[in-house]
Design a protein around this motif. Structure first.
Motif, short mmCIF file in Angstrom:
data_model
loop_
_atom_site.label_atom_id
_atom_site.label_comp_id
_atom_site.label_asym_id
_atom_site.label_seq_id
_atom_site.Cartn_x
_atom_site.Cartn_y
_atom_site.Cartn_z
N ASP A 169 0.53 -1.29 -0.37
CA ASP A 169 -0.08 0.03 -0.06
C ASP A 169 0.91 1.20 0.26
OD1 ASP A 169 -2.59 -1.24 0.21
OD2 ASP A 169 -2.10 -1.84 2.37
N GLY A 170 0.94 1.43 -1.20
CA GLY A 170 1.93 2.92 -1.49
C GLY A 170 3.04 2.95 -1.46
N MET A 171 3.65 2.99 0.03
CA MET A 171 5.38 2.90 0.66
C MET A 171 5.60 1.72 1.21
SD MET A 171 7.29 4.20 -1.98
CE MET A 171 9.11 4.32 -1.07
N THR A 172 4.19 1.53 2.30
CA THR A 172 4.14 0.67 3.15
C THR A 172 3.75 -1.42 2.42
OG1 THR A 172 3.40 1.74 4.69
CG2 THR A 172 2.97 -0.24 5.41
N VAL A 173 5.20 -1.80 2.36
CA VAL A 173 5.54 -3.60 1.84
C VAL A 173 4.74 -4.13 3.54
CG1 VAL A 173 6.27 -5.11 1.43
CG2 VAL A 173 6.50 -3.00 0.73
N THR A 174 3.43 -4.97 3.97
CA THR A 174 2.93 -5.83 4.87
C THR A 174 3.17 -7.10 4.55
OG1 THR A 174 1.60 -4.02 5.30
CG2 THR A 174 1.01 -6.43 6.24
N MET A 175 3.67 -8.11 5.92
CA MET A 175 4.47 -9.41 5.63
C MET A 175 3.56 -10.33 5.75
SD MET A 175 6.65 -8.53 3.89
CE MET A 175 7.97 -9.79 3.14
N GLU A 176 3.64 -11.57 4.89
CA GLU A 176 2.40 -12.41 5.30
C GLU A 176 2.61 -12.76 6.64
OE1 GLU A 176 -0.33 -14.00 5.00
OE2 GLU A 176 -0.16 -13.93 2.36
N GLN A 177 2.39 -13.77 7.68
CA GLN A 177 2.39 -14.15 8.28
C GLN A 177 1.98 -15.13 8.71
OE1 GLN A 177 4.13 -13.09 11.19
NE2 GLN A 177 3.18 -9.89 10.88
N PRO A 178 2.88 -16.23 9.58
CA PRO A 178 3.69 -15.79 10.89
C PRO A 178 4.55 -15.84 10.09
CG PRO A 178 3.02 -18.50 10.33
CD PRO A 178 2.11 -17.72 9.21
N ALA A 179 4.72 -16.05 9.12
CA ALA A 179 6.69 -15.32 8.56
C ALA A 179 7.38 -14.99 8.98
CB ALA A 179 6.74 -16.24 6.46
N TRP A 180 6.51 -13.76 8.59
CA TRP A 180 7.53 -12.47 8.61
C TRP A 180 8.14 -12.65 10.75
CZ3 TRP A 180 10.69 -9.33 6.85
CH2 TRP A 180 11.10 -8.38 7.08
N ASP A 181 6.84 -12.97 11.42
CA ASP A 181 7.23 -13.14 12.98
C ASP A 181 8.65 -14.91 13.04
OD1 ASP A 181 5.20 -11.35 13.46
OD2 ASP A 181 4.01 -12.81 14.34
N ASN A 182 7.76 -14.73 12.38
CA ASN A 182 8.96 -16.17 12.79
C ASN A 182 10.87 -15.76 11.64
OD1 ASN A 182 7.17 -18.04 13.97
ND2 ASN A 182 6.51 -19.07 11.61
N ASN A 183 10.57 -14.99 11.02
CA ASN A 183 12.27 -14.27 10.62
C ASN A 183 12.62 -13.66 11.22
OD1 ASN A 183 12.97 -15.91 8.44
ND2 ASN A 183 10.41 -15.84 7.61
N THR A 184 11.52 -13.27 12.28
CA THR A 184 12.66 -11.71 13.27
C THR A 184 11.98 -12.21 14.19
OG1 THR A 184 10.14 -10.70 13.35
CG2 THR A 184 11.15 -9.95 11.44
N PHE A 185 13.09 -13.64 14.85
CA PHE A 185 12.22 -14.18 16.08
C PHE A 185 13.76 -14.82 16.14
CE2 PHE A 185 10.02 -17.00 19.12
CZ PHE A 185 10.31 -17.05 20.22
N GLY A 186 14.50 -14.06 17.39
CA GLY A 186 15.61 -15.41 16.96
C GLY A 186 17.09 -15.31 17.46
N TYR A 187 18.06 -15.88 16.27
CA TYR A 187 19.05 -15.37 16.01
C TYR A 187 18.87 -14.73 14.92
CZ TYR A 187 20.36 -16.80 21.09
OH TYR A 187 19.98 -16.76 22.67
N ASP A 188 20.55 -14.32 14.50
CA ASP A 188 20.47 -14.19 12.60
C ASP A 188 19.07 -13.90 12.52
OD1 ASP A 188 22.23 -13.28 10.64
OD2 ASP A 188 22.42 -15.39 10.16
N THR A 189 18.34 -13.01 12.06
CA THR A 189 17.61 -11.85 11.92
C THR A 189 17.33 -11.46 11.07
OG1 THR A 189 16.93 -10.99 14.29
CG2 THR A 189 16.01 -13.05 14.16
N ILE A 190 16.09 -11.36 10.76
CA ILE A 190 15.98 -10.07 9.71
C ILE A 190 16.31 -8.55 9.97
CG2 ILE A 190 14.54 -8.82 7.91
CD1 ILE A 190 13.32 -11.00 7.29
N GLN A 191 15.97 -8.25 10.95
CA GLN A 191 16.53 -7.24 11.48
C GLN A 191 17.36 -6.79 12.24
OE1 GLN A 191 14.27 -9.42 12.69
NE2 GLN A 191 13.70 -8.26 15.13
N SER A 192 18.21 -7.89 12.60
CA SER A 192 19.46 -7.83 12.87
C SER A 192 20.46 -9.07 13.29
CB SER A 192 19.55 -8.46 15.39
OG SER A 192 20.21 -7.45 15.60
N PRO A 193 20.91 -8.78 12.30
CA PRO A 193 21.67 -10.09 11.48
C PRO A 193 23.24 -10.18 12.06
CG PRO A 193 21.48 -7.92 9.96
CD PRO A 193 20.20 -8.45 10.71
#
Length: 669
Positions: free
Chosen positions: A217-241
């Protein structure tokens, strides 16, 4: 000192291997002379008839009929051989073998290439009828029908790249729902059709993650769940590689602008492809996978499959669709991933669990595994000899993995399995995966679940794990009496040969590190050993690995494995480490190995943060890189002695002998 002997050249790429198979230059073993022999030809072959005798001159017409007759013959005792005549066998469903397909009373049922034949079992369909779709870009199209999806396309034996768009990390701001585009050049994404077919790929340190897009939507990309939650959870994550990330957007017709890229419009049934320079689609071999598995060997613990051999066959043409689901591929390490909603994930996990947290520890025992295109579980006495595994959408061969990685629904329980003289190349995933990662793998609730007495020898695994970059050439988790001997592993993005799992947390007494992390709030501290013991890694040759991912080596271990040896192996041109003893690695002897031009330490032990890594014996090893870390003679139960450091241009005679003896043997008798 002697001059350095020449190393073997890098193995040829998959196209050359497939060409050799098509020409019949890879000879199959001769057919058995005793017992019952049935011949089968590809559907549509001349003189083939399921009502016929099943001889070489009058073969059966379908694999299904060959299987039915082989089952009947096996019940009478004696060896049974199903000989596949030359040609391509296009499967509409996987071949499944259960206890009824077993050899009885010591006899063996063998599925093999007929003499002089190179039969190919494939889950793909050929693509023809190409037409130029866009003269400006040189993109072609072909009608392929609807009702299916795929993540892979193979052109002239090579894995083609799904259409993709580079996405600089500086062009996005990540958040708990997805990301905001900060570069106006990406404003066009909001106008694209089929936005839900797009994916984000994130190549990080030791994880390579895929997450589907829900909408733009415009410049906002919403990601599918639960994929996004699981890929941003734990170690070497998307937001904290753990190192600088590389991002791409995948799978939109709008991204198709580079030679060798493709896109499938599943609604219209149209495949788009931009040929490589000089590639003629009227002459090219284009294979579009429809199946996710080809062969499923699996019984039950009460009635396992027994005494079954596969020889001289080529397995090819599969995909793997789980990463396209709302779960994506929330990669953790070595083909393991999170799937489904995580019960213990806190609401603020995007920030509080970006680099581990107590809730993440509660997810460990439910990690899933990538499946094999060929699968073996609940089985005893299964052999794979001189086969080729090429152009597959996931792991080539999965042996005794957890139940979630087996189409039969029954995992583990693989015993007396041999994998000898095979080739694994040019697939999306790794070569061979042995064992599971969930609790029944390391402390079985039923002893029949134990994976044991498995031999992987004289295989060639090269240029694979092309999409799931985190996967190894050979990986084994929890196995009792495992031999990995005289294999050649080359040109891999991550580790060459990896053994062990669990980071020491499931070993007797647990791990102080995982007390601190909170793991034992969710599982017991075990007082008995895991099933990982008696591992022999001998005479292998690993070269040109760790050239894409990080935190890896030629040979990688995790956790305690009593009675285990790493001996007479060669590591050549690792992009990072030679021997990597990661958390909890214990009770290993490494002797008489050669490490040639490793980019980092020839040996490294992770013994930080309360890990119990130690009790290692390293003696008489040869290396061009003198660096070693975490391993000091006399500390933590370690013995480190008699290491020989040599110049790359002057290999010691003893090291030259080790090099010459490594890798697949010409005479396996």
């Amino acid at each position: 000192m002697h001059s350095r002997p020449p190393f073997r050249p890098r193995l040829p790429l998959a196209a050359a291997a497939l060409a050799a198979l098509a020409a019949g230059t890879i000879a199959a073993a001769p057919a058995q002379d005793t017992g019952v022999t049935l011949y089968v030809a590809p559907t549509g072959a001349a003189d083939a008839d399921d009502d016929g005798p099943g001889t070489a001159d009058e073969p059966l017409a379908t694999l299904g009929e060959a299987q039915r007759r082989a089952r009947d013959a096996a019940q009478d005792g004696g060896d049974v051989t199903v000989s596949l005549l030359d040609g391509t066998y296009r499967l509409s469903e996987p071949l499944r073998f259960d206890a009824a397909d077993s050899g009885r009373d010591g006899a063996t049922v063998t599925w093999q290439a007929a003499p002089g034949a190179s039969p190919v079992l494939t889950g793909a369909e050929p693509v023809t009828g190409w037409e130029l779709d866009d003269p400006g870009t040189g993109v072609y199209r072909a009608d392929v029908g609807t009702g299916f999806d795929t993540r892979q396309l193979y052109v002239d034996g090579e894995l083609a790249q799904r259409a993709r768009q580079d996405l600089p990390a500086s062009a996005i701001e990540l958040n708990e729902d997805g990301f905001t585009l900060t570069d106006p050049q990406f404003a066009y994404l909001a106008d694209l059709p089929d936005q839900e077919r797009m994916e984000l790929q994130a190549m990080l340190s030791f994880t390579n993650r895929f997450a589907p897009v829900a909408r733009v939507d415009g410049m906002t990309v919403t990601m599918e769940q639960p994929a996004w939650d699981n890929n941003t959870f734990g170690y070497d994550t998307i937001q904290s590689p753990f190192r600088s990330p590389t991002f791409w957007l995948l799978n939109s017709r709008a991204f198709l602008n580079e030679p060798g890229e493709w896109y499938l419009d599943t609604d219209a049934g149209t495949l788009y492809y931009k040929p490589l320079d000089g590639q003629d689609l009227d002459q090219a071999s284009v294979e579009l996978p429809r199946l996710e598995t080809l062969v499923e060997v699996g019984g039950t613990y009460d009635e396992p499959v027994q005494n079954l051999t596969f020889r001289g066959l080529t397995f090819t043409g599969t995909t793997w669709l789980h990463p396209s689901s709302p779960n994506g591929y929330a990669n953790q390490q070595t083909g393991t991933f999170l799937t489904g909603e995580q019960e213990h994930r806190p609401d603020d996990a995007f920030t509080s669990c970006a680099t581990g947290c107590r809730g993440f520890e509660g997810a460990r025992n439910n990690w899933a595994q990538a499946p094999g295109a060929v699968q073996v579980s609940a089985a005893d006495g299964i052999a794979f000899e001189d086969n080729t595994f090429v152009n597959l959408g996931s792991v080539g061969l999965g042996i005794g993995n957890d139940a979630n990685a087996h189409a039969t629904g029954v995992g583990l329980g693989a015993q007396h399995i041999s994998v000898t003289g095979n080739t694994f190349t040019a697939s999306a995933g790794g070569g061979i995966v042995v064992g599971g990662v969930r609790p029944d793998a390391h402390h079985p609730s039923d002893p029949r679940m134990t994976n044991s007495d498995i031999t992987i020898s004289d295989n060639r695994i090269y240029t694979t794990a092309l999409e799931y970059l985190d996967q190894d050439g050979i990986f084994a988790s929890y196995v009792t009496r495992l031999t990995i001997a005289h294999n050649e592993v080359a040109d891999m993005p991550y580790t060459g040969i990896g053994v062990g799992f669990g980071w020491g947390a499931n070993d007797p007494g647990g791990s102080p590190e995982y007390v601190d992390r909170g793991l034992y709030d969710f599982q017991p501290v075990y007082d008995t050993p895991t099933t990982l013991a008696d591992v022999q890694i001998v005479g292998n040759r690993v070269s040109d690995v760790v050239h894409t991912m990080f935190d890896a080596g030629c040979y990688y271990t995790l956790s305690a494995m009593p009675g285990s040896t790493i001996e007479g192996n060669v590591c050549e041109r690792s992009g990072q480490l030679g021997l990597y003893f990661d958390e909890g690695s214990r009770y290993l002897t490494a002797a008489g190995n050669v490490f040639y031009q490793t980019a980092a330490q020839w040996a490294h032990a992770n013994n930080q943060n309360g890990n119990l890594t130690g009790d290692m014996t390293l003696t008489g090893n040869y290396t061009t890189n003198p660096d070693i870390t975490g391993l000091v003679d006399g500390e933590r139960g370690n013995t480190v002695r008699d290491t020989v450091v040599f110049d790359p241009g002057a290999v010691p005679a003893e090291a030259a002998d080790i090099i010459a003896a490594s890798g697949p043997r010409d005479d396996r008798s």
